[in-house]
Scaffold this motif. Sequence first.
Motif, mmCIF file in Angstrom:
data_model
loop_
_atom_site.group_PDB
_atom_site.id
_atom_site.type_symbol
_atom_site.label_atom_id
_atom_site.label_comp_id
_atom_site.label_asym_id
_atom_site.label_seq_id
_atom_site.Cartn_x
_atom_site.Cartn_y
_atom_site.Cartn_z
ATOM 1 N N MET A 1 0.860 -1.608 0.084
ATOM 2 C CA MET A 1 0.111 -0.590 0.221
ATOM 3 C C MET A 1 0.766 1.464 0.090
ATOM 4 O O MET A 1 0.905 2.315 -0.307
ATOM 5 N N ASP A 2 2.182 1.424 0.937
ATOM 6 C CA ASP A 2 2.667 2.256 0.453
ATOM 7 C C ASP A 2 3.314 2.518 -0.730
ATOM 8 O O ASP A 2 3.466 4.244 -1.352
ATOM 9 N N GLU A 3 4.048 2.069 -1.477
ATOM 10 C CA GLU A 3 4.005 2.255 -2.884
ATOM 11 C C GLU A 3 2.809 3.023 -3.898
ATOM 12 O O GLU A 3 3.269 3.395 -4.412
ATOM 13 N N SER A 4 1.318 2.517 -3.559
ATOM 14 C CA SER A 4 1.013 2.891 -4.654
ATOM 15 C C SER A 4 0.501 4.707 -3.629
ATOM 16 O O SER A 4 -0.122 5.596 -4.573
ATOM 17 N N TRP A 5 0.691 4.851 -2.627
ATOM 18 C CA TRP A 5 0.254 5.686 -2.238
ATOM 19 C C TRP A 5 1.953 6.682 -2.522
ATOM 20 O O TRP A 5 0.594 8.060 -2.309
ATOM 21 N N ARG A 6 2.624 6.490 -2.861
ATOM 22 C CA ARG A 6 3.859 6.807 -3.061
ATOM 23 C C ARG A 6 3.140 7.973 -4.036
ATOM 24 O O ARG A 6 3.089 8.774 -4.805
ATOM 25 N N LEU A 7 2.916 6.722 -5.112
ATOM 26 C CA LEU A 7 2.755 6.643 -6.801
ATOM 27 C C LEU A 7 1.217 8.305 -6.344
ATOM 28 O O LEU A 7 1.388 9.054 -7.578
ATOM 29 N N GLU A 9 0.392 10.557 -4.400
ATOM 30 C CA GLU A 9 1.433 11.075 -3.720
ATOM 31 C C GLU A 9 2.409 11.854 -4.616
ATOM 32 O O GLU A 9 1.864 13.287 -5.155
ATOM 33 N N GLN A 10 2.738 11.745 -6.180
ATOM 34 C CA GLN A 10 3.574 12.150 -7.032
ATOM 35 C C GLN A 10 3.400 12.278 -7.877
ATOM 36 O O GLN A 10 2.636 13.336 -9.189
ATOM 37 N N LEU A 11 1.351 11.280 -8.619
ATOM 38 C CA LEU A 11 0.612 11.899 -9.677
ATOM 39 C C LEU A 11 0.003 13.431 -9.030
ATOM 40 O O LEU A 11 -0.296 14.065 -10.227
ATOM 41 N N VAL A 12 -0.257 12.870 -7.437
ATOM 42 C CA VAL A 12 -1.108 14.287 -7.764
ATOM 43 C C VAL A 12 -0.479 15.794 -7.502
ATOM 44 O O VAL A 12 -1.053 17.051 -7.975
ATOM 45 N N GLN A 13 0.966 15.856 -7.340
ATOM 46 C CA GLN A 13 1.871 16.568 -7.523
ATOM 47 C C GLN A 13 2.300 17.333 -8.752
ATOM 48 O O GLN A 13 2.297 18.143 -9.003
ATOM 49 N N GLU A 14 2.597 16.563 -9.699
ATOM 50 C CA GLU A 14 2.894 16.480 -10.959
ATOM 51 C C GLU A 14 1.587 17.244 -11.805
ATOM 52 O O GLU A 14 1.447 18.226 -12.305
ATOM 53 N N VAL A 15 0.520 17.188 -11.014
ATOM 54 C CA VAL A 15 -0.885 17.128 -11.588
ATOM 55 C C VAL A 15 -1.282 18.967 -11.015
ATOM 56 O O VAL A 15 -1.725 19.669 -12.094
ATOM 57 N N ASN A 16 -1.036 18.870 -10.142
ATOM 58 C CA ASN A 16 -0.597 20.225 -8.948
ATOM 59 C C ASN A 16 0.424 21.880 -10.152
ATOM 60 O O ASN A 16 -0.161 22.283 -10.141
ATOM 61 N N GLN A 17 1.881 20.276 -10.669
ATOM 62 C CA GLN A 17 2.472 21.793 -11.351
ATOM 63 C C GLN A 17 1.987 22.215 -12.351
ATOM 64 O O GLN A 17 2.069 22.910 -12.886
#
Length: 130
Positions: A1-7, A9-17
């Motif tokens: 689950m940690d890996e999925s959550w990290r991915l 979060e990364q996706l959300v960060q990219e969308v925000n950028q």
Amino acid sequence: MDESWRLLEQLVQEVNQQTEQLKKMQEKVGELSATASSKDGMVTVTVGPRGEVRTIDFDPRVYRKLSPSELSAVIVQQIERATSEVSAGMKELMEPFVPDLPFDDLFGEGTDFASFLPQPSTPEPRDPRP
């Protein structure tokens, strides 16, 4: 689950950028303008981001030097030059976000808005035989 959550979060960060970059691009587009002056400096035209004429300035001597038809032609010429410059600026700002956009086909000279609309059609008669 940690890996999925990290991915995620990364996706959300990219969308925000990307959203932030698009906001900045939109602000820059809204600030676009271009000014064109005739060679003799008698007519100066400024247009905004949608090609709308914002100002037309005349040297006071223009009325003694140009006939009404010459003045009209110079004004139109400067509007075309300024609009072309704004269009180039728009393309430069938008290209990183939509690199495959056929910008010249969509916004270039000779573009006809009607060509983007559905064309009327006449239904073909159907053969009543099975």
